[in-house]
Design an enzyme around this catalytic site. Structure first.
Site, short mmCIF file in Angstrom:
data_model
loop_
_atom_site.label_atom_id
_atom_site.label_comp_id
_atom_site.label_asym_id
_atom_site.label_seq_id
_atom_site.Cartn_x
_atom_site.Cartn_y
_atom_site.Cartn_z
N ASP A 54 0.82 -1.21 0.00
CA ASP A 54 0.00 0.00 0.00
C ASP A 54 0.86 1.26 0.00
OD1 ASP A 54 -2.31 -1.48 0.06
OD2 ASP A 54 -2.69 -1.19 2.19
N LEU A 55 1.87 1.25 0.85
CA LEU A 55 2.70 2.44 1.00
C LEU A 55 3.52 2.73 -0.25
CD1 LEU A 55 3.90 1.78 4.66
CD2 LEU A 55 2.08 3.30 3.93
#
Length: 406
Positions: free
Chosen positions: A178-179
């Site tokens: 996600d990051l």
């Protein structure tokens, strides 16, 4: 209602419609907000971002608010909008006319099914930068598959490389898929914005979690394509650099990366055994890189040296001379004086309290420190945004709310 003052920073004047949820997307738009953009978080009136329920929660009277949600949605304004309704679709198109960027993280095809895909929205605003974050991207045979962070870690190869050789693979201990996707989305969005401002041409920024994770696998791809070697879990070891890893000391562990001949000699001198640097079995990088030599000669030396001292003592000894750092707990990082000097822990209002969160890692020499604004409640800025960007009256806004459009 929280009053937002005029934003400052390099992205001041840029308007972002953020229709993303959880982290892969909200983190991207939060970075844009930190850089001065006006970010408007758009949520369904009956189904707001479910990250609002993620712990830890901060209590305020009978209410509670997610600090997790606040961390990724601070400095944003918030509206509600049901894009499944006819009026909701029209409202989004109206907002797009005044926006520079739209960020979404639905599965590819979702916005098209709603009649709000890029081809439709660019008719409203040809300069629109449309950033789409998904598990597998907008093209390719797997584009329509659902995905989470772990999907990116698994499909991108990172999971298979992490852990220890004699145990099953282990996911990276954070939502790196996600990051990473959010970081690439921010970079791509700024590049597309630059072109839109220069040429008047908007475009789609297509970001895949799998793609993003793949780029984090260091030398694994070229090792396979040139030598046929498949990367496997190495624990804290490095595939070809030694000593370069985690080593025990008196009160925990340190990272030590003194693998070059220069750093190795300094280390030997630092521990009062300069003659070790001239030991013909371990006097060059190439010799110390050998796994058997490292295990038999180098690792025992470091264990003996480091075992006499605490993490703090070793850091003090190493100073500016060799790369050595305590392996710190999050508690130690949050209280680290250097982190404080870098303003990497900031105070953000959550449920009437100030909560310490990670700050902005991008440091611009001309940027001023800012006071952070709390994450919005669902629809907190409906009246302000719909009046300013869509030209609606108070009566029209009230009517939309009554009909469940906002």
């Amino acid at each position: 209602m929280t009053q937002h003052t005029a934003a400052s920073g390099p992205l001041a004047g840029v308007t972002v419609l953020d229709i993303t949820r959880v982290v892969a997307g909200p983190f991207c738009s939060m970075l844009l907000a930190e850089l001065g953009a006006t970010v408007i978080k758009v949520e369904h009136p009956d189904e707001p971002d479910y990250a609002r329920t993620f712990p830890p929660m901060v209590e305020h009277g009978d209410d509670e608010f997610s600090a997790f949600f606040a961390q990724y949605n601070r400095n944003k304004q918030g509206i509600t909008l049901n894009m499944k309704t006819v009026e909701g679709k029209q409202l989004l198109r109206q907002l797009v006319r005044k926006a520079d960027i739209l960020v979404e993280n639905f599965r590819p095809g979702t916005m098209e099914k709603l009649g709000l895909g890029y081809e439709v929205l660019k008719q409203e605003n040809p300069q629109l930068v449309y950033t789409a974050i998904s598990g597998f991207g907008r093209t390719g045979p797997n584009a329509s598959r659902p995905a989470y962070d772990n999907t990116g870690q698994a499909a991108g190869g990172l999971w298979s490389m992490n852990g220890y050789a004699d145990r099953p693979p282990v996911r990276v201990g954070t939502i790196i898929g996600d990051l990473a996707a959010s970081l690439y989305a921010a970079i791509g969005t700024l590049a597309a914005l630059r072109q839109a401002e220069r040429d008047g041409l908007g475009q789609v920024v297509d970001i895949s979690q799998q793609d993003s994770v793949l780029t984090l696998t260091e030398n694994a791809v070229v090792r396979y394509t040139t030598k046929g070697e498949v990367a496997s879990p190495l624990g804290n070891d490095h595939p070809f650099v030694r000593p370069y890893g985690s080593f025990p000391c008196k009160d925990g562990y340190v990272f030590f990366g003194g693998y070059t001949d220069k750093f190795w000699r300094i280390t030997c001198e630092m521990f009062g055994e300069p003659e070790v640097a001239d030991d013909t079995e371990i006097d060059t990088m190439e010799k110390r890189f050998d796994p058997a030599v490292a295990e038999r000669r180098v690792t025992p030396l470091l264990a003996r040296w480091f075992g006499q001292y605490t993490k703090a003592e070793l850091e003090e000894m190493a100073g500016d001379r060799v790369p050595l750092s305590a392996i710190k707990t999050i508690a130690e990082v949050v209280e680290d004086p250097h982190i404080a000097a870098r303003e990497m822990i900031v105070n953000v209002p959550v449920a009437g309290k100030l909560v310490r969160m990670f700050g902005m890692p991008i440091k611009l020499s001309e940027a001023k420190s800012r006071d952070h604004v709390k994450a919005p409640t669902p629809g907190e800025h409906n009246a302000e945004i719909y009046a300013r960007l869509a030209g609606l009256s108070a009566e029209e806004i009230a009517g939309l709310a009554e009909r469940g459009v906002i």
